[in-house]
Design a protein around this motif. Structure first.
Motif, PDB file in Angstrom:
ATOM      1  N   LEU A 130       0.829  -1.206   0.000  1.00 24.01           N
ATOM      2  CA  LEU A 130       0.000   0.000   0.000  1.00 24.01           C
ATOM      3  C   LEU A 130       0.862   1.254   0.000  1.00 24.01           C
ATOM      4  O   LEU A 130       0.540   2.240  -0.679  1.00 24.01           O
ATOM      5  CB  LEU A 130      -0.926  -0.012   1.219  1.00 24.01           C
ATOM      6  CG  LEU A 130      -1.967  -1.141   1.264  1.00 24.01           C
ATOM      7  CD1 LEU A 130      -2.739  -1.103   2.576  1.00 24.01           C
ATOM      8  CD2 LEU A 130      -2.909  -1.063   0.070  1.00 24.01           C
ATOM      9  N   TYR A 131       1.970   1.223   0.741  1.00 31.29           N
ATOM     10  CA  TYR A 131       2.854   2.388   0.816  1.00 31.29           C
ATOM     11  C   TYR A 131       3.520   2.663  -0.528  1.00 31.29           C
ATOM     12  O   TYR A 131       3.498   3.807  -1.030  1.00 31.29           O
ATOM     13  CB  TYR A 131       3.897   2.163   1.900  1.00 31.29           C
ATOM     14  CG  TYR A 131       4.916   3.269   2.016  1.00 31.29           C
ATOM     15  CD1 TYR A 131       4.583   4.469   2.626  1.00 31.29           C
ATOM     16  CD2 TYR A 131       6.208   3.104   1.521  1.00 31.29           C
ATOM     17  CE1 TYR A 131       5.519   5.496   2.733  1.00 31.29           C
ATOM     18  CE2 TYR A 131       7.138   4.122   1.618  1.00 31.29           C
ATOM     19  CZ  TYR A 131       6.794   5.309   2.227  1.00 31.29           C
ATOM     20  OH  TYR A 131       7.721   6.312   2.316  1.00 31.29           O
ATOM     21  N   PHE A 132       4.107   1.636  -1.120  1.00 32.83           N
ATOM     22  CA  PHE A 132       4.796   1.843  -2.389  1.00 32.83           C
ATOM     23  C   PHE A 132       3.819   2.088  -3.535  1.00 32.83           C
ATOM     24  O   PHE A 132       4.184   2.701  -4.537  1.00 32.83           O
ATOM     25  CB  PHE A 132       5.700   0.644  -2.704  1.00 32.83           C
ATOM     26  CG  PHE A 132       6.938   0.585  -1.855  1.00 32.83           C
ATOM     27  CD1 PHE A 132       7.918   1.558  -1.972  1.00 32.83           C
ATOM     28  CD2 PHE A 132       7.128  -0.431  -0.942  1.00 32.83           C
ATOM     29  CE1 PHE A 132       9.060   1.520  -1.189  1.00 32.83           C
ATOM     30  CE2 PHE A 132       8.264  -0.488  -0.151  1.00 32.83           C
ATOM     31  CZ  PHE A 132       9.234   0.493  -0.277  1.00 32.83           C
ATOM     32  N   GLY A 136       3.898   5.022  -6.252  1.00 32.49           N
ATOM     33  CA  GLY A 136       3.996   4.611  -7.652  1.00 32.49           C
ATOM     34  C   GLY A 136       5.246   3.824  -7.982  1.00 32.49           C
ATOM     35  O   GLY A 136       5.696   3.827  -9.132  1.00 32.49           O
ATOM     36  N   SER A 137       5.814   3.147  -6.983  1.00 33.35           N
ATOM     37  CA  SER A 137       7.064   2.405  -7.213  1.00 33.35           C
ATOM     38  C   SER A 137       6.905   0.912  -7.015  1.00 33.35           C
ATOM     39  O   SER A 137       7.910   0.191  -6.928  1.00 33.35           O
ATOM     40  CB  SER A 137       8.154   2.935  -6.278  1.00 33.35           C
ATOM     41  OG  SER A 137       7.744   2.848  -4.929  1.00 33.35           O
ATOM     42  N   THR A 138       5.662   0.424  -6.923  1.00 31.29           N
ATOM     43  CA  THR A 138       5.459  -1.014  -6.792  1.00 31.29           C
ATOM     44  C   THR A 138       5.947  -1.727  -8.050  1.00 31.29           C
ATOM     45  O   THR A 138       5.699  -1.280  -9.167  1.00 31.29           O
ATOM     46  CB  THR A 138       3.976  -1.331  -6.565  1.00 31.29           C
ATOM     47  OG1 THR A 138       3.513  -0.614  -5.432  1.00 31.29           O
ATOM     48  CG2 THR A 138       3.766  -2.811  -6.335  1.00 31.29           C
ATOM     49  N   LEU A 219       5.528  -7.076  -3.909  1.00 34.41           N
ATOM     50  CA  LEU A 219       6.204  -5.912  -4.473  1.00 34.41           C
ATOM     51  C   LEU A 219       6.817  -6.136  -5.841  1.00 34.41           C
ATOM     52  O   LEU A 219       7.220  -5.171  -6.490  1.00 34.41           O
ATOM     53  CB  LEU A 219       7.316  -5.443  -3.513  1.00 34.41           C
ATOM     54  CG  LEU A 219       6.873  -5.016  -2.113  1.00 34.41           C
ATOM     55  CD1 LEU A 219       8.075  -4.549  -1.303  1.00 34.41           C
ATOM     56  CD2 LEU A 219       5.819  -3.916  -2.182  1.00 34.41           C
ATOM     57  N   SER A 220       6.915  -7.378  -6.295  1.00 37.96           N
ATOM     58  CA  SER A 220       7.566  -7.642  -7.576  1.00 37.96           C
ATOM     59  C   SER A 220       6.578  -7.545  -8.721  1.00 37.96           C
ATOM     60  O   SER A 220       5.358  -7.519  -8.527  1.00 37.96           O
ATOM     61  CB  SER A 220       8.219  -9.028  -7.570  1.00 37.96           C
ATOM     62  OG  SER A 220       7.238 -10.039  -7.413  1.00 37.96           O
ATOM     63  N   SER A 221       7.119  -7.496  -9.919  1.00 36.56           N
ATOM     64  CA  SER A 221       6.320  -7.481 -11.150  1.00 36.56           C
ATOM     65  C   SER A 221       6.884  -8.527 -12.094  1.00 36.56           C
ATOM     66  O   SER A 221       7.803  -9.270 -11.748  1.00 36.56           O
ATOM     67  CB  SER A 221       6.369  -6.095 -11.795  1.00 36.56           C
ATOM     68  OG  SER A 221       7.694  -5.774 -12.195  1.00 36.56           O
TER      69      SER A 221
END
Length: 287
Positions: A130-132, A136-138, A219-221
């Protein structure tokens, strides 16, 4: 006399029973992990079988030559290496301050630093997501590095802090009395003695970051997938036999890291050294 001998025999029997139970429990926990090792030397038949029908290195060859596996491996190595350096640089002065000094808010600072261990990792991962997302850095490498660093710092601080407690504060007090500044004291007296603990903490930071899956999953993509996430996806959507080779390599790496960490510890630390007085102890107080 006879009563003492009977008590001694009874004590030895109970110790033997305890030893047998401990060996049984450890075997129950470790054997499933060891079974993966012979499976990893099987052929790429599409299934995981024990004992393997054939013996070959085909699974390892597929692991190191397939982009779908090597890209996550390299990503995990990169993130773990950055986290290792970043966390070590932060944890050394933090551990030294928490062990050697008394200051207002010390307990609060200690609690905040140790909180990632106390909070369930799934809750921590959701909070980071939620923070990232707000930033916009997730899905970026930066988010993974910072997320892993927050999770790893408590383990490294505890490891280095244990090493600091083994140091003799009298040496630091003597250096101060000889006119050494706080900067000189830290870099010329404390750090050289802390090298084994720092290396052990850095190795643990690398290993924990490399193996971490929950935070990385959030957190990864597709472009920043780590090896544990790739393994979890492989199990979820269809078991690939290559996962046996990956598991074997991770097991060997974990064993080597633990072995090196144990060997780096001083003999007194391994045998259980007595408590070391702090800088405020009466015997170190010139007054």
């Amino acid at each position: 006399m006879e009563e003492a001998l009977r008590n001694d025999k009874l004590t030895r029997r109970w110790r033997l029973v305890g030893l047998i139970l401990a060996i049984a429990v450890y075997a129950y926990l470790v054997v499933p992990s060891l079974i993966v090792i012979p499976i990893s030397f099987g052929g790429p038949g599409g299934d995981l079988s024990f004992p393997p029908k054939t013996l070959s290195l085909q699974l390892y060859h597929e692991l190191f030559t397939t982009a779908t596996w090597m890209a996550p491996v390299l990503q995990s190595l990169k993130i773990a290496a950055i986290v290792c350096v970043l966390v070590t640089v932060v944890s050394v002065p933090a551990a030294y301050a928490l062990v050697r000094f008394e200051f207002p808010g010390k307990q609060l600072a200690t609690g905040l630093m140790m909180s990632p261990v106390l909070v369930p990792v799934i809750v921590l991962a959701l909070g980071m997501y939620l923070y990232f997302s707000r930033l916009g850095s997730t899905g970026t490498t930066l988010a993974l590095v910072l997320g892993h660093a927050v999770y790893v710092i408590p383990f490294v601080v505890v490891t280095i802090g244990a090493g600091i407690r083994q140091l003799d504060p009298a040496i630091e007090f003597a250096a101060t009395m000889m006119g050494a500044s706080r900067f000189t004291l830290f870099f010329r007296v404390v750090l050289p003695q802390l090298v084994p603990s720092i290396v052990a903490g850095a190795l643990f930071a690398f290993l924990i970051s490399f193996d971490e899956v929950v935070i990385a999953w959030f957190l990864s993509s597709a472009q920043t997938t780590t090896l544990p996430v790739r393994m979890y996806s492989s199990i979820h959507w269809g078991v690939s036999p290559v996962i046996a080779a990956v598991s074997t390599l991770l097991t060997v790496m974990s064993f080597l890291v633990c072995l090196v960490s144990v060997l780096l510890q001083p003999r007194t630390a391994r045998e259980g050294a007595p408590d070391v007085p702090t800088a405020n102890s009466p015997q170190l107080n010139p007054t």
